[in-house]
Enzyme design. Structure first.
Site, PDB file in Angstrom:
ATOM      1  N   VAL A 102      24.707 -38.720 -27.056  1.00 57.92           N
ATOM      2  CA  VAL A 102      23.989 -38.351 -25.826  1.00 57.92           C
ATOM      3  C   VAL A 102      22.473 -38.440 -26.055  1.00 57.92           C
ATOM      4  O   VAL A 102      21.695 -37.916 -25.269  1.00 57.92           O
ATOM      5  CB  VAL A 102      24.387 -36.919 -25.381  1.00 57.92           C
ATOM      6  CG1 VAL A 102      25.855 -36.876 -24.998  1.00 57.92           C
ATOM      7  CG2 VAL A 102      24.093 -35.882 -26.472  1.00 57.92           C
ATOM      8  N   HIS A 118      30.024 -39.565 -23.025  1.00 61.62           N
ATOM      9  CA  HIS A 118      29.822 -38.117 -22.989  1.00 61.62           C
ATOM     10  C   HIS A 118      28.515 -37.718 -22.343  1.00 61.62           C
ATOM     11  O   HIS A 118      28.017 -36.619 -22.571  1.00 61.62           O
ATOM     12  CB  HIS A 118      29.890 -37.553 -24.426  1.00 61.62           C
ATOM     13  CG  HIS A 118      31.241 -37.706 -25.048  1.00 61.62           C
ATOM     14  ND1 HIS A 118      31.452 -37.617 -26.409  1.00 61.62           N
ATOM     15  CD2 HIS A 118      32.444 -37.958 -24.496  1.00 61.62           C
ATOM     16  CE1 HIS A 118      32.741 -37.787 -26.665  1.00 61.62           C
ATOM     17  NE2 HIS A 118      33.371 -38.008 -25.525  1.00 61.62           N
ATOM     18  N   CYS A 126      21.661 -29.312 -11.397  1.00 59.10           N
ATOM     19  CA  CYS A 126      21.998 -27.949 -10.938  1.00 59.10           C
ATOM     20  C   CYS A 126      23.512 -27.861 -10.735  1.00 59.10           C
ATOM     21  O   CYS A 126      24.113 -28.716 -10.084  1.00 59.10           O
ATOM     22  CB  CYS A 126      21.289 -27.679  -9.603  1.00 59.10           C
ATOM     23  SG  CYS A 126      21.927 -26.219  -8.763  1.00 59.10           S
ATOM     24  N   CYS A 151      17.639 -23.745 -10.579  1.00 54.07           N
ATOM     25  CA  CYS A 151      17.287 -24.821  -9.648  1.00 54.07           C
ATOM     26  C   CYS A 151      16.244 -24.310  -8.643  1.00 54.07           C
ATOM     27  O   CYS A 151      16.477 -23.280  -7.985  1.00 54.07           O
ATOM     28  CB  CYS A 151      18.565 -25.233  -8.922  1.00 54.07           C
ATOM     29  SG  CYS A 151      18.329 -26.315  -7.507  1.00 54.07           S
ATOM     30  N   CYS A 154      17.959 -24.191  -5.019  1.00 53.28           N
ATOM     31  CA  CYS A 154      19.008 -23.243  -4.556  1.00 53.28           C
ATOM     32  C   CYS A 154      19.239 -22.101  -5.534  1.00 53.28           C
ATOM     33  O   CYS A 154      20.090 -21.242  -5.301  1.00 53.28           O
ATOM     34  CB  CYS A 154      20.321 -24.000  -4.329  1.00 53.28           C
ATOM     35  SG  CYS A 154      21.226 -24.326  -5.857  1.00 53.28           S
ATOM     36  N   GLY A 191      30.395 -44.873 -37.228  1.00 55.51           N
ATOM     37  CA  GLY A 191      29.792 -43.551 -37.359  1.00 55.51           C
ATOM     38  C   GLY A 191      30.470 -42.486 -36.529  1.00 55.51           C
ATOM     39  O   GLY A 191      29.803 -41.614 -35.973  1.00 55.51           O
TER      40      GLY A 191
HETATM   41  C1  BV8 Z   1      39.026 -33.916 -22.032  1.00 53.93           C
HETATM   42  C2  BV8 Z   1      28.975 -33.946 -25.628  1.00 53.93           C
HETATM   43  C3  BV8 Z   1      40.592 -33.464 -20.312  1.00 53.93           C
HETATM   44  C4  BV8 Z   1      28.305 -32.636 -25.626  1.00 53.93           C
HETATM   45  C5  BV8 Z   1      31.104 -33.868 -26.825  1.00 53.93           C
HETATM   46  C6  BV8 Z   1      44.014 -31.159 -29.193  1.00 53.93           C
HETATM   47  C7  BV8 Z   1      44.309 -32.434 -29.657  1.00 53.93           C
HETATM   48  C8  BV8 Z   1      43.648 -33.556 -29.136  1.00 53.93           C
HETATM   49  C9  BV8 Z   1      42.699 -33.401 -28.128  1.00 53.93           C
HETATM   50  C10 BV8 Z   1      42.408 -32.130 -27.691  1.00 53.93           C
HETATM   51  C11 BV8 Z   1      43.050 -31.017 -28.215  1.00 53.93           C
HETATM   52  N1  BV8 Z   1      42.550 -29.926 -27.601  1.00 53.93           N
HETATM   53  C12 BV8 Z   1      41.627 -30.311 -26.700  1.00 53.93           C
HETATM   54  C13 BV8 Z   1      41.535 -31.659 -26.735  1.00 53.93           C
HETATM   55  C14 BV8 Z   1      40.663 -32.509 -25.920  1.00 53.93           C
HETATM   56  C15 BV8 Z   1      39.247 -32.484 -26.496  1.00 53.93           C
HETATM   57  C16 BV8 Z   1      39.244 -32.939 -27.938  1.00 53.93           C
HETATM   58  O1  BV8 Z   1      39.385 -34.121 -28.218  1.00 53.93           O
HETATM   59  N2  BV8 Z   1      39.111 -31.974 -28.866  1.00 53.93           N
HETATM   60  C17 BV8 Z   1      39.143 -32.315 -30.274  1.00 53.93           C
HETATM   61  C18 BV8 Z   1      37.942 -31.677 -30.985  1.00 53.93           C
HETATM   62  C19 BV8 Z   1      40.461 -31.807 -30.854  1.00 53.93           C
HETATM   63  N3  BV8 Z   1      38.513 -33.436 -25.692  1.00 53.93           N
HETATM   64  C20 BV8 Z   1      37.912 -33.008 -24.571  1.00 53.93           C
HETATM   65  O2  BV8 Z   1      37.860 -31.850 -24.207  1.00 53.93           O
HETATM   66  C21 BV8 Z   1      37.317 -34.102 -23.703  1.00 53.93           C
HETATM   67  N4  BV8 Z   1      37.746 -33.895 -22.355  1.00 53.93           N
HETATM   68  O3  BV8 Z   1      39.910 -34.177 -22.800  1.00 53.93           O
HETATM   69  O4  BV8 Z   1      39.224 -33.569 -20.725  1.00 53.93           O
HETATM   70  C22 BV8 Z   1      40.549 -33.352 -18.849  1.00 53.93           C
HETATM   71  C23 BV8 Z   1      40.990 -34.445 -18.075  1.00 53.93           C
HETATM   72  C24 BV8 Z   1      40.981 -34.315 -16.707  1.00 53.93           C
HETATM   73  C25 BV8 Z   1      40.538 -33.130 -16.091  1.00 53.93           C
HETATM   74  C26 BV8 Z   1      40.078 -32.060 -16.896  1.00 53.93           C
HETATM   75  C27 BV8 Z   1      40.083 -32.171 -18.271  1.00 53.93           C
HETATM   76  C28 BV8 Z   1      35.801 -34.019 -23.725  1.00 53.93           C
HETATM   77  C29 BV8 Z   1      35.313 -34.387 -25.082  1.00 53.93           C
HETATM   78  C30 BV8 Z   1      33.781 -34.528 -25.050  1.00 53.93           C
HETATM   79  C31 BV8 Z   1      33.184 -33.309 -25.688  1.00 53.93           C
HETATM   80  N5  BV8 Z   1      31.732 -33.500 -25.756  1.00 53.93           N
HETATM   81  N6  BV8 Z   1      29.783 -34.042 -26.841  1.00 53.93           N
HETATM   82  C32 BV8 Z   1      27.338 -32.542 -26.762  1.00 53.93           C
HETATM   83  O5  BV8 Z   1      26.990 -33.592 -27.356  1.00 53.93           O
HETATM   84  O6  BV8 Z   1      26.922 -31.410 -27.021  1.00 53.93           O
HETATM   85  S1  BV8 Z   1      31.987 -34.217 -28.231  1.00 53.93           S
HETATM   86  C33 BV8 Z   1      30.985 -34.462 -29.581  1.00 53.93           C
HETATM   87  O7  BV8 Z   1      31.861 -34.934 -30.622  1.00 53.93           O
HETATM   88  C34 BV8 Z   1      29.945 -35.551 -29.438  1.00 53.93           C
HETATM   89  O8  BV8 Z   1      30.013 -36.294 -28.245  1.00 53.93           O
HETATM   90  C35 BV8 Z   1      30.285 -36.479 -30.579  1.00 53.93           C
HETATM   91  O9  BV8 Z   1      29.897 -37.751 -30.352  1.00 53.93           O
HETATM   92  C36 BV8 Z   1      31.749 -36.328 -30.573  1.00 53.93           C
HETATM   93  C37 BV8 Z   1      32.493 -36.931 -31.711  1.00 53.93           C
HETATM   94  O10 BV8 Z   1      31.838 -36.562 -32.884  1.00 53.93           O
HETATM   95  P1  BV8 Z   1      31.243 -37.791 -33.765  1.00 53.93           P
HETATM   96  O11 BV8 Z   1      30.319 -38.587 -32.913  1.00 53.93           O
HETATM   97  O12 BV8 Z   1      32.379 -38.527 -34.383  1.00 53.93           O
HETATM   98  O13 BV8 Z   1      30.371 -37.028 -34.813  1.00 53.93           O
HETATM   99  P2  BV8 Z   1      30.920 -36.301 -36.135  1.00 53.93           P
HETATM  100  O14 BV8 Z   1      29.831 -35.450 -36.649  1.00 53.93           O
HETATM  101  O15 BV8 Z   1      32.273 -35.695 -35.840  1.00 53.93           O
HETATM  102  O16 BV8 Z   1      31.178 -37.492 -37.159  1.00 53.93           O
HETATM  103  C38 BV8 Z   1      30.077 -38.225 -37.663  1.00 53.93           C
HETATM  104  C39 BV8 Z   1      30.695 -39.364 -38.440  1.00 53.93           C
HETATM  105  O17 BV8 Z   1      29.641 -40.214 -38.880  1.00 53.93           O
HETATM  106  C40 BV8 Z   1      31.422 -38.884 -39.686  1.00 53.93           C
HETATM  107  O18 BV8 Z   1      32.665 -39.590 -39.776  1.00 53.93           O
HETATM  108  C41 BV8 Z   1      30.481 -39.290 -40.827  1.00 53.93           C
HETATM  109  O19 BV8 Z   1      31.203 -39.653 -41.997  1.00 53.93           O
HETATM  110  C42 BV8 Z   1      29.820 -40.493 -40.239  1.00 53.93           C
HETATM  111  N7  BV8 Z   1      28.465 -40.781 -40.762  1.00 53.93           N
HETATM  112  C43 BV8 Z   1      27.510 -39.891 -41.167  1.00 53.93           C
HETATM  113  N8  BV8 Z   1      26.401 -40.569 -41.539  1.00 53.93           N
HETATM  114  C44 BV8 Z   1      26.661 -41.891 -41.349  1.00 53.93           C
HETATM  115  C45 BV8 Z   1      27.968 -42.031 -40.844  1.00 53.93           C
HETATM  116  N9  BV8 Z   1      28.515 -43.228 -40.557  1.00 53.93           N
HETATM  117  C46 BV8 Z   1      27.757 -44.335 -40.755  1.00 53.93           C
HETATM  118  N10 BV8 Z   1      26.487 -44.275 -41.230  1.00 53.93           N
HETATM  119  C47 BV8 Z   1      25.914 -43.091 -41.537  1.00 53.93           C
HETATM  120  N11 BV8 Z   1      24.658 -43.051 -42.010  1.00 53.93           N
HETATM  121 ZN    ZN Z   2      20.566 -26.307  -6.865  1.00 50.67          ZN
END
Ligand code: BV8
Ligand code: ZN
Length: 254
Positions: A102, A118, A126, A151, A154, A191
Site C-alpha cells: 500500500v 489491498h 470518511c 470528516c 459530516c 517478496g
Molecule cells: C478477505 C492492508 C473475505 C492493510 C493487508 C484462515 C485461513 C485462510 C484465510 C483466512 C483465514 N482467516 C481469515 C482469512 C482471510 C484473511 C487472511 O488471509 N488471513 C491470513 C493472515 C490467515 N484475508 C482477509 O481477511 C482478506 N479479506 O478474505 O475477505 C470477505 C469476502 C467478501 C466479503 C467480506 C469478507 C483481506 C486481506 C488483506 C489484509 N490487509 N494489508 C495494511 O497494509 O495495513 S494484509 C498485509 O499482509 C499486507 O497487505 C501485506 O502485503 C500482506 C501480505 O504480507 P507480505 O506482503 O507477504 O509481507 P510479509 O511481511 O508477510 O512477508 C514479507 C516477505 O518478503 C517474506 O517472505 C520475506 O522473506 C520476504 N523478504 C524480505 N526481504 C526481502 C524479501 N523478499 C525479497 N527481497 C527482500 N529484500
Molecule cells: Zn463524511
C-alpha cells in the site's frame, strides 16, 4: 546468478507476464515488512490494528499508525527491484503488476498498470459519507489532543483506503489480478510470505493454468513447494540481473 536459463527464456518469449509483490520488495527501500522479526507488526499483532473493529475501538491509535506509515512511505524511495519491474513492463507485450503493498513505491518507480489488491496508504476517506480526505486531514499529528480525525463535511471518522482483515478486496482489482493469473505465460511472486488470501492464491492459480511460476524471496515462502522455481536472494539484486538477462536474450541488452 541464482535464476535458471529457463526462467530467462520464458520471460523473454512471454506474451503476458504477471507479477505479485509483497512487502519484501519494499524492504530494501527501508519499509519494514509485516512478518519479519523487525516487521511492522512485530510491535503490534495484525488483529490489533488492521481491522475495522480495532479501528472503531481505538481510532486514534489506528489513524496514528497509518499516518506514521504514510510518512515513512513518503520518506523512502523505490529501490532497484521496483525499477527492474518497471523496465520489465517495457520488454514484454502484456504485463500485469499486482501488489499487496500500500506504499505507492511501484507507481513512483514508473510502473504503469499497478493493480492495488489491498488499497493505497496515500488515500483516505470518511467512513460515513465516503468523502475522500485530503492528506492533511488524514492522520493525527503527534500528540494531538482532540481525539480522532473526523470528516469536515459530516463528522465521520477518517480511515485509510486500505483493505483490512475481514474486508473484501476491491472487486475490480481482484478480477484483473485473477484474469492475469489465469492467462499469463509467466508469473513471478516476489517478496511475499504468501500467507494472506486471496492474494496468495494467485500464483497457485497461475500454476493450475500452465504458466511458468517462479518466486523471488530471501527465504522459501508458504507456496515455495507449489511453484516451478524458487530464486533465493534479495529482490533488489535478483530482479535487475534477471531483467538484464531477459533484455540480452531479446537482443536488447545494454
Ligand atoms: C478477505 C492492508 C473475505 C492493510 C493487508 C484462515 C485461513 C485462510 C484465510 C483466512 C483465514 N482467516 C481469515 C482469512 C482471510 C484473511 C487472511 O488471509 N488471513 C491470513 C493472515 C490467515 N484475508 C482477509 O481477511 C482478506 N479479506 O478474505 O475477505 C470477505 C469476502 C467478501 C466479503 C467480506 C469478507 C483481506 C486481506 C488483506 C489484509 N490487509 N494489508 C495494511 O497494509 O495495513 S494484509 C498485509 O499482509 C499486507 O497487505 C501485506 O502485503 C500482506 C501480505 O504480507 P507480505 O506482503 O507477504 O509481507 P510479509 O511481511 O508477510 O512477508 C514479507 C516477505 O518478503 C517474506 O517472505 C520475506 O522473506 C520476504 N523478504 C524480505 N526481504 C526481502 C524479501 N523478499 C525479497 N527481497 C527482500 N529484500
Ligand atoms: Zn463524511
Amino acid at each position: 546468478m541464482s535464476f535458471s536459463q529457463t526462467l530467462v527464456d520464458r520471460l523473454a518469449a512471454a506474451r503476458h507476464v504477471a507479477v505479485l509483490t509483497g512487502a519484501g520488495i519494499s524492504a530494501e527501500s527501508g519499509v519494514p515488512t509485516f512478518r519479519d522479526p523487525d516487521g511492522l507488526w512485530a510491535r503490534f499483532r495484525p488483529q490489533e490494528l488492521a481491522n475495522v473493529e480495532a479501528f472503531l475501538r481505538n481510532p486514534v491509535l489506528v489513524q496514528g499508525w497509518y499516518a506514521h506509515r504514510r510518512r515513512l512511505a513518503q520518506e523512502v524511495a523505490p529501490n532497484p527491484g521496483h525499477r527492474a519491474l518497471a523496465r520489465l513492463e517495457e520488454l514484454v507485450p502484456a504485463f500485469t503488476l499486482v501488489t499487496q503493498n500500500v506504499d505507492d513505491l511501484h507507481q513512483r518507480a514508473g510502473s504503469r498498470a499497478v493493480v492495488e489488491l489491498h488499497g493505497n496508504l496515500t488515500r483516505s476517506y470518511c467512513i460515513d459519507c465516503r468523502r475522500p480526505a485530503a492528506d492533511a486531514e488524514a492522520g493525527p499529528a503527534h500528540g494531538r489532543e482532540e481525539g480522532p480525525v473526523r470528516c469536515p463535511a459530516c463528522g465521520g471518522l477518517i480511515r485509510p483506503d486500505v483493505v483490512w482483515f475481514g474486508e473484501p478486496l476491491p472487486a475490480e482489482a481482484l478480477e484483473r489480478a485473477t484474469e492475469a493469473a489465469a492467462t499469463c505465460d509467466v508469473f513471478l511472486s516476489i517478496g511475499t510470505s504468501a500467507v494472506v488470501y486471496p492474494a496468495a492464491g494467485l500464483p497457485l492459480l497461475a500454476v493450475e493454468h500452465g504458466a511458468y511460476v517462479a518466486e523471488v524471496n530471501v527465504e522459501r515462502s508458504a507456496i515455495a513447494a507449489h511453484v516451478h522455481e524458487v530464486v533465493l536472494g534479495p529482490a533488489g539484486t535478483v530482479l535487475p540481473a534477471l531483467v538484464e538477462a531477459v533484455a540480452a536474450r531479446q537482443g536488447r541488452g545494454g
